[in-house]
Design an enzyme around this catalytic site. Structure first.
Site, mmCIF file in Angstrom:
data_model
loop_
_atom_site.group_PDB
_atom_site.id
_atom_site.type_symbol
_atom_site.label_atom_id
_atom_site.label_comp_id
_atom_site.label_asym_id
_atom_site.label_seq_id
_atom_site.Cartn_x
_atom_site.Cartn_y
_atom_site.Cartn_z
ATOM 1 C CE LYS A 1 -3.310 2.155 4.558
ATOM 2 N NZ LYS A 1 -2.746 1.126 3.400
ATOM 3 C CB SER B 1 -0.896 0.124 1.016
ATOM 4 O OG SER B 1 -0.251 0.115 2.528
#
Length: 273
Positions: free
Chosen positions: A143, A70
């Site tokens: 993230k 990711s």
């Protein structure tokens, strides 16, 4: 009375043997004492090292293992990063920061358990607990922070760029080459005490966008108190050791969310979180 030479010789030899036995006993006792003292010192040093490592891991820094794609190409599967736990407790989280956070609620599928046997599992868990092994990242996500409390984040303008408080940002410096800023439209305001996060590999990142069914930012945003810390440096593999940039230049022109043009409350001070 006549003195028996043989008896005298036997007594002398026995006395000599007794002295030798006593000398060996003293030597062995001294050796045992020195060995015992050395063992105690090693145990004390190891215990202090474990306590220090646990304190560092709990309050200062912690290593994490990257398990997914990711955050490519910034972070690759198998990379190890060091996270500073001074954020958000003592140092504010800011736009562009890469943060590790606890799963805010069913973002992650249950991870299959890797069974290496009871003994090895116990050793691995103990070493991770005290911080001598990097965390496997089970139950954690990593993230990049795009929106702070009160920010208005929207996808996208006519050029495909995200808008933060009405200002378009150019994210190509950290996005995976060829990745669009977002293949899903959204228009949200980040609630107080929360942040909006997205992966650098936007086409393969289950981030805030995909966990906000109401489309308001209330569910997809991450509570600040769930943030474990800010990723500051990559330490493995050796040929990729580098400081992790927050790319604050990308957000340099973004106005404060309290700007009257947006009609929003100003960002809360740290004491109001």
């Amino acid at each position: 009375m006549a003195h028996d030479p043989d008896s005298a010789r036997a007594e002398a030899e026995e006395a000599q043997r007794e002295r030798a036995r006593a000398e060996r006993a003293r030597h062995e006792q001294g050796l045992g004492a020195r060995l015992g003292s050395a063992v105690k010192e090693v145990v004390v040093v190891l215990a202090m090292a474990l306590v220090l490592s646990f304190i560092v891991k709990t309050f200062l820094i912690q290593a994490f293992f990257i398990p997914s794609e990711s955050m490519e190409d910034t972070l690759l599967v198998g990379d190890r990063v060091v996270v500073s736990k001074l954020s958000p407790t003592l140092v504010d989280v800011d736009r562009g920061d890469i943060v590790v956070f606890d799963d805010p609620g069913n973002w992650l599928d249950p991870a299959p358990e890797v069974n290496r046997g009871a003994a090895l599992n116990a050793v691995r868990d103990a070493l991770m607990f005290v911080g001598l092994l990097p965390d496997t990242s089970e139950g954690h996500l990593i993230k990049r922070v795009i929106g702070l409390p009160g920010d208005h984040v929207q996808c996208c303008d006519s050029e495909g760029r995200l808008l933060v408080n009405g200002t378009a940002i150019d994210e190509q410096v950290y996005l995976r080459p060829g990745a669009a800023e977002s293949n899903q439209e959204f228009n949200i305001t980040v609630p107080q005490g929360r942040v909006w996060v997205m992966g650098d590999n936007r086409g393969d990142s289950s981030d805030s966008r995909y966990h906000d069914p109401g489309g308001t930012g209330a569910e997809g945003s991450v509570p600040i108190d769930r943030i474990v810390g800010k990723a500051v440096v990559m330490v493995w593999p050796l040929d990729r050791i580098a400081r992790l940039s927050d790319h604050d230049d990308v957000f340099a022109d973004v106005p404060d969310p309290g700007d009257r043009a947006f009609g929003m409350a100003p960002r809360p001070t740290p004491s109001a979180r």
